[in-house]
Design a protein around this motif. Structure first.
Motif, PDB file in Angstrom:
ATOM      1  N   VAL A  13       0.845  -1.200   0.000  1.00  0.00           N
ATOM      2  CA  VAL A  13       0.000   0.000   0.000  1.00  0.00           C
ATOM      3  C   VAL A  13       0.880   1.250   0.000  1.00  0.00           C
ATOM      4  CG1 VAL A  13      -1.684   1.306   1.343  1.00  0.00           C
ATOM      5  CG2 VAL A  13      -1.939  -1.160   1.093  1.00  0.00           C
ATOM      6  N   LYS A  14       1.911   1.254   0.829  1.00  0.00           N
ATOM      7  CA  LYS A  14       2.828   2.398   0.876  1.00  0.00           C
ATOM      8  C   LYS A  14       3.491   2.619  -0.485  1.00  0.00           C
ATOM      9  CE  LYS A  14       3.921   1.698   5.734  1.00  0.00           C
ATOM     10  NZ  LYS A  14       4.952   1.247   6.682  1.00  0.00           N
ATOM     11  N   GLN A  15       3.873   1.541  -1.144  1.00  0.00           N
ATOM     12  CA  GLN A  15       4.505   1.647  -2.461  1.00  0.00           C
ATOM     13  C   GLN A  15       3.537   2.219  -3.493  1.00  0.00           C
ATOM     14  OE1 GLN A  15       5.831  -2.365  -3.151  1.00  0.00           O
ATOM     15  NE2 GLN A  15       7.396  -2.249  -1.551  1.00  0.00           N
ATOM     16  N   ALA A  16       2.287   1.769  -3.458  1.00  0.00           N
ATOM     17  CA  ALA A  16       1.279   2.274  -4.396  1.00  0.00           C
ATOM     18  C   ALA A  16       1.006   3.751  -4.166  1.00  0.00           C
ATOM     19  CB  ALA A  16      -0.005   1.464  -4.273  1.00  0.00           C
ATOM     20  N   MET A  17       0.987   4.166  -2.892  1.00  0.00           N
ATOM     21  CA  MET A  17       0.749   5.580  -2.581  1.00  0.00           C
ATOM     22  C   MET A  17       1.886   6.453  -3.121  1.00  0.00           C
ATOM     23  SD  MET A  17      -0.731   5.155   1.296  1.00  0.00           S
ATOM     24  CE  MET A  17      -0.651   6.897   1.668  1.00  0.00           C
ATOM     25  N   ALA A  18       3.109   5.952  -3.029  1.00  0.00           N
ATOM     26  CA  ALA A  18       4.253   6.710  -3.540  1.00  0.00           C
ATOM     27  C   ALA A  18       4.227   6.786  -5.064  1.00  0.00           C
ATOM     28  CB  ALA A  18       5.560   6.073  -3.058  1.00  0.00           C
ATOM     29  N   LYS A  19       3.789   5.714  -5.691  1.00  0.00           N
ATOM     30  CA  LYS A  19       3.784   5.654  -7.158  1.00  0.00           C
ATOM     31  C   LYS A  19       2.646   6.493  -7.757  1.00  0.00           C
ATOM     32  CE  LYS A  19       4.118   2.329 -10.913  1.00  0.00           C
ATOM     33  NZ  LYS A  19       4.207   0.901 -11.264  1.00  0.00           N
ATOM     34  N   ASN A  26      -1.909  10.969  -6.452  1.00  0.00           N
ATOM     35  CA  ASN A  26      -3.071  11.848  -6.651  1.00  0.00           C
ATOM     36  C   ASN A  26      -4.329  11.111  -7.087  1.00  0.00           C
ATOM     37  OD1 ASN A  26      -1.622  14.234  -6.009  1.00  0.00           O
ATOM     38  ND2 ASN A  26      -0.650  14.116  -8.021  1.00  0.00           N
ATOM     39  N   VAL A  27      -4.562   9.930  -6.563  1.00  0.00           N
ATOM     40  CA  VAL A  27      -5.765   9.171  -6.902  1.00  0.00           C
ATOM     41  C   VAL A  27      -6.948   9.761  -6.128  1.00  0.00           C
ATOM     42  CG1 VAL A  27      -6.852   6.901  -6.793  1.00  0.00           C
ATOM     43  CG2 VAL A  27      -4.428   7.099  -7.386  1.00  0.00           C
ATOM     44  N   PRO A  28      -8.086  10.009  -6.792  1.00  0.00           N
ATOM     45  CA  PRO A  28      -9.249  10.592  -6.087  1.00  0.00           C
ATOM     46  C   PRO A  28      -9.759   9.662  -4.983  1.00  0.00           C
ATOM     47  CG  PRO A  28      -9.584  10.597  -8.465  1.00  0.00           C
ATOM     48  CD  PRO A  28      -8.351   9.811  -8.213  1.00  0.00           C
ATOM     49  N   TYR A  29     -10.280  10.267  -3.931  1.00  0.00           N
ATOM     50  CA  TYR A  29     -10.843   9.503  -2.827  1.00  0.00           C
ATOM     51  C   TYR A  29     -12.203   8.946  -3.220  1.00  0.00           C
ATOM     52  CZ  TYR A  29      -7.302  11.950  -0.028  1.00  0.00           C
ATOM     53  OH  TYR A  29      -6.128  12.449   0.475  1.00  0.00           O
ATOM     54  N   CYS A  30     -12.610   7.894  -2.540  1.00  0.00           N
ATOM     55  CA  CYS A  30     -13.867   7.208  -2.816  1.00  0.00           C
ATOM     56  C   CYS A  30     -14.777   7.331  -1.590  1.00  0.00           C
ATOM     57  CB  CYS A  30     -13.531   5.739  -3.111  1.00  0.00           C
ATOM     58  SG  CYS A  30     -14.945   4.703  -3.431  1.00  0.00           S
ATOM     59  N   TYR A  31     -16.037   7.658  -1.809  1.00  0.00           N
ATOM     60  CA  TYR A  31     -17.002   7.827  -0.718  1.00  0.00           C
ATOM     61  C   TYR A  31     -18.240   6.974  -0.959  1.00  0.00           C
ATOM     62  CZ  TYR A  31     -14.306  11.906   0.712  1.00  0.00           C
ATOM     63  OH  TYR A  31     -13.298  12.746   1.129  1.00  0.00           O
ATOM     64  N   GLY A  32     -18.777   6.400   0.121  1.00  0.00           N
ATOM     65  CA  GLY A  32     -20.061   5.713   0.073  1.00  0.00           C
ATOM     66  C   GLY A  32     -20.018   4.250  -0.324  1.00  0.00           C
ATOM     67  N   TRP A  33     -18.875   3.745  -0.755  1.00  0.00           N
ATOM     68  CA  TRP A  33     -18.802   2.386  -1.298  1.00  0.00           C
ATOM     69  C   TRP A  33     -18.526   1.318  -0.257  1.00  0.00           C
ATOM     70  CZ3 TRP A  33     -19.723   0.773  -6.307  1.00  0.00           C
ATOM     71  CH2 TRP A  33     -20.016   1.805  -7.204  1.00  0.00           C
ATOM     72  N   LEU A  34     -18.060   1.694   0.907  1.00  0.00           N
ATOM     73  CA  LEU A  34     -17.726   0.718   1.938  1.00  0.00           C
ATOM     74  C   LEU A  34     -18.333   1.169   3.256  1.00  0.00           C
ATOM     75  CD1 LEU A  34     -16.077  -1.917   2.395  1.00  0.00           C
ATOM     76  CD2 LEU A  34     -14.134  -0.471   2.991  1.00  0.00           C
ATOM     77  N   PRO A  74      -3.282   3.168  -3.648  1.00  0.00           N
ATOM     78  CA  PRO A  74      -3.152   4.625  -3.630  1.00  0.00           C
ATOM     79  C   PRO A  74      -4.455   5.371  -3.308  1.00  0.00           C
ATOM     80  CG  PRO A  74      -3.318   3.863  -5.871  1.00  0.00           C
ATOM     81  CD  PRO A  74      -3.275   2.626  -5.007  1.00  0.00           C
ATOM     82  N   GLN A  75      -5.557   4.637  -3.172  1.00  0.00           N
ATOM     83  CA  GLN A  75      -6.856   5.291  -2.993  1.00  0.00           C
ATOM     84  C   GLN A  75      -7.396   5.135  -1.573  1.00  0.00           C
ATOM     85  OE1 GLN A  75     -10.383   3.660  -5.021  1.00  0.00           O
ATOM     86  NE2 GLN A  75     -10.736   5.744  -5.743  1.00  0.00           N
ATOM     87  N   ARG A  76      -7.894   6.244  -1.034  1.00  0.00           N
ATOM     88  CA  ARG A  76      -8.613   6.201   0.232  1.00  0.00           C
ATOM     89  C   ARG A  76     -10.063   5.873  -0.061  1.00  0.00           C
ATOM     90  NH1 ARG A  76      -6.942  11.279   4.170  1.00  0.00           N
ATOM     91  NH2 ARG A  76      -4.746  10.673   4.367  1.00  0.00           N
ATOM     92  N   VAL A  77     -10.562   4.843   0.603  1.00  0.00           N
ATOM     93  CA  VAL A  77     -11.968   4.466   0.490  1.00  0.00           C
ATOM     94  C   VAL A  77     -12.604   4.796   1.834  1.00  0.00           C
ATOM     95  CG1 VAL A  77     -13.597   2.589   0.067  1.00  0.00           C
ATOM     96  CG2 VAL A  77     -11.390   2.634  -1.151  1.00  0.00           C
ATOM     97  N   TYR A  78     -13.345   5.901   1.889  1.00  0.00           N
ATOM     98  CA  TYR A  78     -13.959   6.333   3.139  1.00  0.00           C
ATOM     99  C   TYR A  78     -15.114   5.411   3.511  1.00  0.00           C
ATOM    100  CZ  TYR A  78     -11.077  10.398   3.687  1.00  0.00           C
ATOM    101  OH  TYR A  78     -10.001  11.218   3.905  1.00  0.00           O
ATOM    102  N   PRO A 113     -18.718  10.098   6.055  1.00  0.00           N
ATOM    103  CA  PRO A 113     -17.766  11.042   5.465  1.00  0.00           C
ATOM    104  C   PRO A 113     -18.225  11.561   4.096  1.00  0.00           C
ATOM    105  CG  PRO A 113     -16.640   9.071   6.242  1.00  0.00           C
ATOM    106  CD  PRO A 113     -18.107   8.787   6.299  1.00  0.00           C
ATOM    107  N   THR A 114     -17.932  12.818   3.844  1.00  0.00           N
ATOM    108  CA  THR A 114     -18.223  13.432   2.550  1.00  0.00           C
ATOM    109  C   THR A 114     -16.968  14.188   2.099  1.00  0.00           C
ATOM    110  OG1 THR A 114     -19.101  15.398   3.645  1.00  0.00           O
ATOM    111  CG2 THR A 114     -20.699  13.720   2.990  1.00  0.00           C
ATOM    112  N   PRO A 115     -16.888  14.435   0.792  1.00  0.00           N
ATOM    113  CA  PRO A 115     -15.689  15.181   0.297  1.00  0.00           C
ATOM    114  C   PRO A 115     -15.603  16.570   0.901  1.00  0.00           C
ATOM    115  CG  PRO A 115     -16.941  14.207  -1.528  1.00  0.00           C
ATOM    116  CD  PRO A 115     -17.756  14.023  -0.291  1.00  0.00           C
TER     117      PRO A 115
END
Length: 195
Positions: free
Chosen positions: A5-11, A14-22, A74-78, A193-195
């Motif tokens: 996960v740390k490697q993907a975040m570094a690579k 700027n991946v958009p965050y995800c809301y409402g899916w989990l 690289p994505q935060r899933v709220y 959570p909301t954007p």
């Protein structure tokens, strides 16, 4: 957090965050909420794959707003929380265990909500007890220093007099009252959570 996960975040920073899916339900089950579930306000499908559930639990964090998320590469899933950021279960060997598999530790505060939920705080961790385990924990409640019957607890919860306490591992923890809606503000987290 997993190294992958740390490697993907570094690579990909700027991946958009995800809301409402989990979502995390009141029994500590992760639920995937597709577009149809979101539109219908439905809880979503239970995630049962042990590897996926473990991956989510290891990469479960909160941000500065008190919003909880799963760092999926690289994505935060709220995460939408039905109750609290953690759900606790009783365990004969470990006492109280979180839905992530970690021990809760010794509770420092205990509350009952108007909906009958038992909320515990140990350090920075806030967990509502799984309703299937609440009856076992209620056996450790005392009212004015004596074992409390279910009727005593219900009368206290409805505004009755007396000092309710949880006797846990040779400690006496005073129990306070909260409405279910007061819990997020009291403990500094966001349920939706909301954007």
């Amino acid at each position: 957090m997993d190294d992958i996960v740390k490697q993907a975040m570094a690579k990909w920073p700027n991946v958009p965050y995800c809301y409402g899916w989990l979502a995390l339900d009141a029994r500590g089950t992760w639920r995937m909420r597709d577009e149809a579930a979101q539109r219908a306000g439905a809880p979503g499908d239970k995630l049962t794959n042990a590897a996926l559930v473990g991956f989510i639990a290891r990469n479960y964090l909160s941000d500065e707003r008190g919003c909880w998320y799963f760092q999926n590469g690289p994505q935060r899933v709220y995460i939408n929380l039905e109750t609290t950021p953690f759900v606790a279960r009783t365990d004969p060997a470990q006492g109280l265990v979180l839905h992530t598999g970690q021990p809760l530790g010794a509770p420092e505060e205990a509350f009952m909500t108007d909906a009958g939920g038992i909320v515990l705080r140990a350090g920075q961790t806030v967990a509502q007890v799984d309703d299937r385990d609440a009856a076992q924990l209620l056996q450790a409640f005392e009212l004015d220093g004596r074992p409390a019957a279910d009727e005593d607890v219900m009368a206290w919860l409805e505004g009755g007099a007396g000092d309710l306490a949880l006797r846990w591992q040779d400690r006496r923890i005073a129990v306070g009252r909260l409405t279910a809606d007061e819990v997020p503000a009291r403990f500094g987290f966001v349920r939706q959570p909301t954007p």
